[in-house]
Scaffold this motif. Structure first.
Motif, PDB file in Angstrom:
ATOM      1  N   ARG A  88       0.838  -1.209   0.000  1.00 55.44           N
ATOM      2  CA  ARG A  88       0.000   0.000   0.000  1.00 55.44           C
ATOM      3  C   ARG A  88       0.870   1.254   0.000  1.00 55.44           C
ATOM      4  NH1 ARG A  88      -5.172   0.210  -1.487  1.00 55.44           N
ATOM      5  NH2 ARG A  88      -6.475  -1.276  -0.423  1.00 55.44           N
ATOM      6  N   ALA A  89       1.933   1.237   0.816  1.00 61.79           N
ATOM      7  CA  ALA A  89       2.830   2.391   0.905  1.00 61.79           C
ATOM      8  C   ALA A  89       3.543   2.646  -0.423  1.00 61.79           C
ATOM      9  CB  ALA A  89       3.855   2.183   2.011  1.00 61.79           C
ATOM     10  N   ASN A  90       3.711   1.584  -1.222  1.00 65.91           N
ATOM     11  CA  ASN A  90       4.362   1.710  -2.535  1.00 65.91           C
ATOM     12  C   ASN A  90       3.371   2.002  -3.651  1.00 65.91           C
ATOM     13  OD1 ASN A  90       7.012   1.366  -1.653  1.00 65.91           O
ATOM     14  ND2 ASN A  90       6.798  -0.861  -1.637  1.00 65.91           N
ATOM     15  N   GLY A  91       2.123   2.287  -3.302  1.00 65.49           N
ATOM     16  CA  GLY A  91       1.157   2.746  -4.290  1.00 65.49           C
ATOM     17  C   GLY A  91       0.198   1.718  -4.857  1.00 65.49           C
ATOM     18  N   ALA A  92       0.225   0.487  -4.359  1.00 63.33           N
ATOM     19  CA  ALA A  92      -0.701  -0.533  -4.863  1.00 63.33           C
ATOM     20  C   ALA A  92      -2.129  -0.174  -4.457  1.00 63.33           C
ATOM     21  CB  ALA A  92      -0.324  -1.901  -4.315  1.00 63.33           C
ATOM     22  N   ALA A  93      -3.061  -0.329  -5.399  1.00 62.69           N
ATOM     23  CA  ALA A  93      -4.448   0.054  -5.118  1.00 62.69           C
ATOM     24  C   ALA A  93      -5.409  -1.128  -5.202  1.00 62.69           C
ATOM     25  CB  ALA A  93      -4.886   1.156  -6.075  1.00 62.69           C
ATOM     26  N   THR A  94      -5.303  -1.938  -6.264  1.00 63.65           N
ATOM     27  CA  THR A  94      -6.221  -3.069  -6.424  1.00 63.65           C
ATOM     28  C   THR A  94      -5.706  -4.269  -5.635  1.00 63.65           C
ATOM     29  OG1 THR A  94      -5.101  -3.996  -8.345  1.00 63.65           O
ATOM     30  CG2 THR A  94      -6.761  -2.289  -8.768  1.00 63.65           C
ATOM     31  N   VAL A  95      -6.597  -5.212  -5.373  1.00 62.29           N
ATOM     32  CA  VAL A  95      -6.214  -6.411  -4.628  1.00 62.29           C
ATOM     33  C   VAL A  95      -5.103  -7.158  -5.357  1.00 62.29           C
ATOM     34  CG1 VAL A  95      -7.026  -8.652  -3.788  1.00 62.29           C
ATOM     35  CG2 VAL A  95      -8.478  -6.646  -3.532  1.00 62.29           C
ATOM     36  N   GLU A  96      -5.218  -7.247  -6.702  1.00 58.70           N
ATOM     37  CA  GLU A  96      -4.203  -7.954  -7.487  1.00 58.70           C
ATOM     38  C   GLU A  96      -2.839  -7.281  -7.350  1.00 58.70           C
ATOM     39  OE1 GLU A  96      -7.171  -6.929  -8.760  1.00 58.70           O
ATOM     40  OE2 GLU A  96      -8.182  -8.869  -8.858  1.00 58.70           O
ATOM     41  N   ASP A  97      -2.819  -5.931  -7.454  1.00 51.02           N
ATOM     42  CA  ASP A  97      -1.552  -5.199  -7.325  1.00 51.02           C
ATOM     43  C   ASP A  97      -0.962  -5.376  -5.929  1.00 51.02           C
ATOM     44  OD1 ASP A  97      -1.785  -4.281  -9.914  1.00 51.02           O
ATOM     45  OD2 ASP A  97      -2.576  -2.308  -9.340  1.00 51.02           O
ATOM     46  N   ILE A  98      -1.837  -5.336  -4.929  1.00 44.70           N
ATOM     47  CA  ILE A  98      -1.376  -5.481  -3.545  1.00 44.70           C
ATOM     48  C   ILE A  98      -0.716  -6.845  -3.336  1.00 44.70           C
ATOM     49  CG2 ILE A  98      -2.154  -5.726  -1.158  1.00 44.70           C
ATOM     50  CD1 ILE A  98      -4.332  -3.610  -1.855  1.00 44.70           C
ATOM     51  N   ILE A  99      -1.372  -7.898  -3.860  1.00 40.70           N
ATOM     52  CA  ILE A  99      -0.833  -9.256  -3.700  1.00 40.70           C
ATOM     53  C   ILE A  99       0.495  -9.388  -4.438  1.00 40.70           C
ATOM     54  CG2 ILE A  99      -1.211 -11.700  -4.232  1.00 40.70           C
ATOM     55  CD1 ILE A  99      -4.223 -11.169  -3.719  1.00 40.70           C
ATOM     56  N   MET A 100       0.554  -8.863  -5.671  1.00 39.61           N
ATOM     57  CA  MET A 100       1.803  -8.972  -6.445  1.00 39.61           C
ATOM     58  C   MET A 100       2.949  -8.242  -5.747  1.00 39.61           C
ATOM     59  SD  MET A 100       0.459  -8.788 -10.407  1.00 39.61           S
ATOM     60  CE  MET A 100       1.978  -8.098 -10.944  1.00 39.61           C
ATOM     61  N   LEU A 101       2.709  -7.018  -5.310  1.00 38.87           N
ATOM     62  CA  LEU A 101       3.764  -6.252  -4.630  1.00 38.87           C
ATOM     63  C   LEU A 101       4.136  -6.886  -3.289  1.00 38.87           C
ATOM     64  CD1 LEU A 101       3.095  -2.445  -5.225  1.00 38.87           C
ATOM     65  CD2 LEU A 101       5.157  -3.717  -5.760  1.00 38.87           C
ATOM     66  N   ALA A 102       3.128  -7.379  -2.596  1.00 38.11           N
ATOM     67  CA  ALA A 102       3.385  -8.030  -1.292  1.00 38.11           C
ATOM     68  C   ALA A 102       4.268  -9.262  -1.479  1.00 38.11           C
ATOM     69  CB  ALA A 102       2.072  -8.403  -0.622  1.00 38.11           C
ATOM     70  N   LEU A 103       3.970 -10.063  -2.500  1.00 38.22           N
ATOM     71  CA  LEU A 103       4.780 -11.265  -2.768  1.00 38.22           C
ATOM     72  C   LEU A 103       6.206 -10.914  -3.154  1.00 38.22           C
ATOM     73  CD1 LEU A 103       2.208 -13.530  -4.629  1.00 38.22           C
ATOM     74  CD2 LEU A 103       3.289 -13.984  -2.411  1.00 38.22           C
ATOM     75  N   LYS A 104       6.379  -9.838  -3.902  1.00 38.08           N
ATOM     76  CA  LYS A 104       7.731  -9.416  -4.269  1.00 38.08           C
ATOM     77  C   LYS A 104       8.531  -8.992  -3.045  1.00 38.08           C
ATOM     78  CE  LYS A 104       6.793  -7.898  -8.978  1.00 38.08           C
ATOM     79  NZ  LYS A 104       6.672  -6.755  -9.874  1.00 38.08           N
ATOM     80  N   GLY A 105       7.833  -8.420  -2.039  1.00 39.32           N
ATOM     81  CA  GLY A 105       8.515  -7.941  -0.846  1.00 39.32           C
ATOM     82  C   GLY A 105       8.761  -9.010   0.204  1.00 39.32           C
ATOM     83  N   MET A 106       8.229 -10.222  -0.005  1.00 36.18           N
ATOM     84  CA  MET A 106       8.378 -11.278   1.008  1.00 36.18           C
ATOM     85  C   MET A 106       9.608 -12.128   0.747  1.00 36.18           C
ATOM     86  SD  MET A 106       4.448 -12.351   1.610  1.00 36.18           S
ATOM     87  CE  MET A 106       4.056 -12.255   3.327  1.00 36.18           C
TER      88      MET A 106
END
Length: 195
Positions: free
Chosen positions: A177-195
């Motif tokens: 969210r802090a990196n600008g993700a808005a949709t659920v799909e974007d949030i999941i993709m960015l979250a997975l990249k950060g894990m």
């Protein structure tokens, strides 16, 4: 049940306090490290308490705050962790440090507590990681993490089905969210990249 005591401190050691209430009754209370610190150097004090009744007798345990008492109650709900071990854990770690160790699955930090083995530390993490909020731990330590909105719950569930804990999922979603993700799909993709 005795949930709170306030009165004159008759004696105090790192493990135990003797508190005389206004009624003239002296209560012997097994103290956490934080409770001892809050009473040290004072003539009067107050403690939040938990009364244990078992076939071996009764014991009274004292805490500096309702949050610390709640953490103790969560600890003793774990199989193999009794009140004596619970008070030992809270004497080795503050409730905020304990919550952070549980939320981040820090077995090494937990097993550093005297008398707490690696297997018990792992069991505490396994049984409590969904009950302990990383945001609560962080706010007690002066760090504010972004709150997870109810709209992000789908993303949390999706990450948990992939094998991540709730706390790991919440942290990753907050970063996304802090990196600008808005949709659920974007949030999941960015979250997975950060894990």
């Amino acid at each position: 049940m005795i949930g709170f005591l306030k009165g004159k401190i008759l004696s105090l050691t790192p493990e135990c306090a003797l508190i005389e209430t206004a009624s003239g009754i002296g209560f012997e209370v097994n103290c956490s490290g934080s409770a001892f610190s809050s009473l040290a150097g004072k003539t009067e004090g107050e403690l939040y308490t938990y009364l244990q009744v078992s076939e071996n007798g009764t014991a009274l345990y004292g805490f500096s705050s309702p949050d610390e008492k709640n953490m103790f109650l969560k600890l003793i709900s774990v199989s193999g962790v009794g009140p004596k071990m619970g008070i030992a854990v809270l004497s080795g770690l503050s409730s905020g440090e304990l919550a952070a160790a549980i939320a981040t699955s820090d077995v090494k930090r937990l097993s550093a507590v005297k008398g707490l083995g690696k297997k018990t530390a792992e069991r505490i993490i396994l049984e409590l990681r969904e009950k302990v909020s990383l945001n609560a731990a962080a706010s007690e330590n002066g760090v504010l993490l972004p709150e997870i909105s109810s709209g992000d719950e789908d993303a949390v569930v999706a990450l948990m089905t992939l094998g991540f804990s709730r706390s790991e999922s919440e942290k990753a979603i907050a970063r996304a969210r802090a990196n600008g993700a808005a949709t659920v799909e974007d949030i999941i993709m960015l979250a997975l990249k950060g894990m």
